[in-house]
Design a protein around this motif. Structure first.
Motif, PDB file in Angstrom:
ATOM      1  N   ASP A 260      31.738  49.212  43.400  1.00 61.24           N
ATOM      2  CA  ASP A 260      32.020  48.112  42.473  1.00 61.24           C
ATOM      3  C   ASP A 260      33.516  47.910  42.277  1.00 61.24           C
ATOM      4  O   ASP A 260      33.940  46.868  41.758  1.00 61.24           O
ATOM      5  CB  ASP A 260      31.353  48.393  41.125  1.00 61.24           C
ATOM      6  CG  ASP A 260      29.840  48.390  41.226  1.00 61.24           C
ATOM      7  OD1 ASP A 260      29.321  47.743  42.161  1.00 61.24           O
ATOM      8  OD2 ASP A 260      29.178  49.035  40.392  1.00 61.24           O
ATOM      9  N   GLY A 261      34.306  48.886  42.653  1.00 55.93           N
ATOM     10  CA  GLY A 261      35.758  48.717  42.553  1.00 55.93           C
ATOM     11  C   GLY A 261      36.334  47.796  43.604  1.00 55.93           C
ATOM     12  O   GLY A 261      37.479  47.345  43.475  1.00 55.93           O
TER      13      GLY A 261
ATOM     14  N   THR B  43      36.564  44.304  45.205  1.00 52.35           N
ATOM     15  CA  THR B  43      36.300  42.892  44.897  1.00 52.35           C
ATOM     16  C   THR B  43      36.929  42.018  45.960  1.00 52.35           C
ATOM     17  O   THR B  43      37.887  42.417  46.636  1.00 52.35           O
ATOM     18  CB  THR B  43      36.878  42.524  43.523  1.00 52.35           C
ATOM     19  OG1 THR B  43      38.286  42.821  43.503  1.00 52.35           O
ATOM     20  CG2 THR B  43      36.176  43.301  42.422  1.00 52.35           C
TER      21      THR B  43
ATOM     22  N   GLU C 139      44.876  47.923  45.557  1.00 50.60           N
ATOM     23  CA  GLU C 139      44.356  47.920  44.189  1.00 50.60           C
ATOM     24  C   GLU C 139      42.851  48.204  44.154  1.00 50.60           C
ATOM     25  O   GLU C 139      42.351  48.842  43.218  1.00 50.60           O
ATOM     26  CB  GLU C 139      44.647  46.580  43.507  1.00 50.60           C
ATOM     27  CG  GLU C 139      44.111  45.354  44.246  1.00 50.60           C
ATOM     28  CD  GLU C 139      45.104  44.763  45.211  1.00 50.60           C
ATOM     29  OE1 GLU C 139      44.993  43.553  45.491  1.00 50.60           O
ATOM     30  OE2 GLU C 139      45.989  45.505  45.666  1.00 50.60           O
ATOM     31  N   THR C 140      42.096  47.778  45.181  1.00 51.21           N
ATOM     32  CA  THR C 140      40.659  48.080  45.182  1.00 51.21           C
ATOM     33  C   THR C 140      40.415  49.544  45.531  1.00 51.21           C
ATOM     34  O   THR C 140      39.482  50.161  45.004  1.00 51.21           O
ATOM     35  CB  THR C 140      39.925  47.174  46.174  1.00 51.21           C
ATOM     36  OG1 THR C 140      40.478  47.344  47.493  1.00 51.21           O
ATOM     37  CG2 THR C 140      40.070  45.716  45.769  1.00 51.21           C
TER      38      THR C 140
ATOM     39  N   ILE D 289      42.405  51.977  44.702  1.00 53.53           N
ATOM     40  CA  ILE D 289      42.725  52.692  43.465  1.00 53.53           C
ATOM     41  C   ILE D 289      41.564  52.614  42.483  1.00 53.53           C
ATOM     42  O   ILE D 289      41.177  53.605  41.844  1.00 53.53           O
ATOM     43  CB  ILE D 289      44.018  52.139  42.850  1.00 53.53           C
ATOM     44  CG1 ILE D 289      45.220  52.461  43.753  1.00 53.53           C
ATOM     45  CG2 ILE D 289      44.244  52.683  41.448  1.00 53.53           C
ATOM     46  CD1 ILE D 289      46.512  51.824  43.296  1.00 53.53           C
ATOM     47  N   ALA D 290      40.979  51.420  42.344  1.00 53.65           N
ATOM     48  CA  ALA D 290      39.852  51.255  41.423  1.00 53.65           C
ATOM     49  C   ALA D 290      38.645  52.086  41.868  1.00 53.65           C
ATOM     50  O   ALA D 290      37.957  52.701  41.043  1.00 53.65           O
ATOM     51  CB  ALA D 290      39.479  49.771  41.316  1.00 53.65           C
ATOM     52  N   ALA D 291      38.377  52.128  43.179  1.00 51.38           N
ATOM     53  CA  ALA D 291      37.247  52.907  43.675  1.00 51.38           C
ATOM     54  C   ALA D 291      37.479  54.403  43.465  1.00 51.38           C
ATOM     55  O   ALA D 291      36.574  55.135  43.053  1.00 51.38           O
ATOM     56  CB  ALA D 291      37.011  52.601  45.151  1.00 51.38           C
TER      57      ALA D 291
ATOM     58  N   ALA E 254      39.273  55.742  41.153  1.00 53.84           N
ATOM     59  CA  ALA E 254      39.159  56.017  39.723  1.00 53.84           C
ATOM     60  C   ALA E 254      37.704  56.189  39.320  1.00 53.84           C
ATOM     61  O   ALA E 254      37.371  57.050  38.484  1.00 53.84           O
ATOM     62  CB  ALA E 254      39.818  54.892  38.926  1.00 53.84           C
ATOM     63  N   ARG E 255      36.805  55.403  39.891  1.00 55.76           N
ATOM     64  CA  ARG E 255      35.380  55.538  39.556  1.00 55.76           C
ATOM     65  C   ARG E 255      34.832  56.883  40.032  1.00 55.76           C
ATOM     66  O   ARG E 255      34.001  57.500  39.361  1.00 55.76           O
ATOM     67  CB  ARG E 255      34.582  54.388  40.175  1.00 55.76           C
ATOM     68  CG  ARG E 255      34.838  53.040  39.507  1.00 55.76           C
ATOM     69  CD  ARG E 255      34.100  51.929  40.225  1.00 55.76           C
ATOM     70  NE  ARG E 255      34.277  50.647  39.546  1.00 55.76           N
ATOM     71  CZ  ARG E 255      33.496  50.168  38.600  1.00 55.76           C
ATOM     72  NH1 ARG E 255      32.432  50.886  38.221  1.00 55.76           N
ATOM     73  NH2 ARG E 255      33.728  49.010  38.042  1.00 55.76           N
TER      74      ARG E 255
END
Length: 291
Positions: A205-206, A208, A263-264, A266-268, A270-271
């Motif tokens: 979901d990280g 996009t 940035e995606t 990094i978001a993934a 983090a999850r």
């Protein structure tokens, strides 16, 4: 090649750093002697000719084969462009690599910050002397550690023949540990493990879409996991394409281009890092059952 090379040299302006000057000299000599049938080493620079080209370029003493010399020069031009020893003005891919360097005022203004970020002193002499002393000490330790049966005197000739050492036997503890680790590893392929982590953490979901953040492709997690495996294992996308599965068809490059960004990622990550592992809720001292 007779029609291609003059057009190439008339259309593009080649420039060179010091290492590429012999290549441009060879190309200029080919243009200068375009109407000559018989060529000699005095008319063409020969320092760029490697050893494997010598028999072809100079089949007889004092005679140069134009066709072979031309192909040799073009091969050197190709390699020079790849190394940026030769560059083309106003080219994005094969332009002058020095053009992106800082000019003198900007370099002087940022010198202290660069040295500080690299943990380097602003005066290089003491630093280089220390590195030289460390290298000399390491070299002397190596000489002292050589066994007496090895011919150290061969160093004077530039060669140090060392006999092949027998492999050290693996200790029983290492063999037992390896067997224990193998028994506990799940019998699954890397893509299957990645899909399982996806199901437990939802890190997909990280990722996009670059232009449409709310857009979601059907079975996107399969495509994204395939892209991550292809990039992480450096196997390319063709190894993971399966025409029987829509998520593994030709859209992998599209997914990589529009979903994989810093940035995606990094978001993934983090999850994944914030997800509580399933075994963390067990009472203290409880053992995990082997899978």
């Amino acid at each position: 090649m007779r029609r291609y090379l003059p057009l190439l040299l008339d259309t593009l302006d080649f420039y060179a750093a010091d290492a590429g000057e012999p290549i441009l000299d060879a190309l200029d000599a080919l243009q200068r002697t375009a109407r000559q049938r018989r060529l000699t080493p005095q008319e063409l620079p020969t320092e760029l000719i490697p050893r494997h080209w010598r028999p072809l370029v100079e089949p007889e003493p004092r005679r140069i084969d134009r066709a072979a010399y031309t192909m040799c020069a073009l091969e050197a031009l190709r390699d020079g462009l790849r190394r940026r020893d030769v560059y083309v003005a106003r080219s994005e891919r094969y332009g002058d690599p020095r053009a992106s360097l800082l000019d003198a005022p900007a370099r002087n203004a940022s010198r202290s910050d660069v040295y500080r970020s690299l943990s380097l002193p602003e005066t290089p002499e003491p630093f280089l002397e220390r590195l030289g002393a460390e290298l000399d000490a390491a070299y002397r330790r190596t000489l002292e550690g050589l066994h007496a049966e090895h011919p150290v005197h061969e160093l004077a000739t530039g060669r140090l023949p060392v006999e092949q050492f027998d492999a050290l036997p693996e200790p029983p503890s290492l063999l037992a540990l390896r067997d224990q680790v193998d028994r506990h590893l799940p019998d699954a392929d890397l893509p299957d493990l990645l899909l399982e982590i996806t199901a437990k953490t939802g890190f997909i979901d990280g990722f996009t879409h670059q232009h449409e953040p709310r857009a979601r492709l059907a079975d996107l997690q399969t495509s994204l996991c395939a892209v991550l495996v292809a990039q992480g294992c450096n196997v390319g996308y063709s190894a993971l394409v399966d025409e029987t599965i829509p998520a593994l068809e030709a859209r992998l490059k599209y997914v990589a281009r529009h979903y994989i960004r810093p940035e995606t990622l990094i978001a993934a990550n983090a999850r994944i890092s914030t997800t509580t592992p399933p075994w963390s809720s067990r009472p203290a001292g409880a053992e995990r059952s082997p899978r």
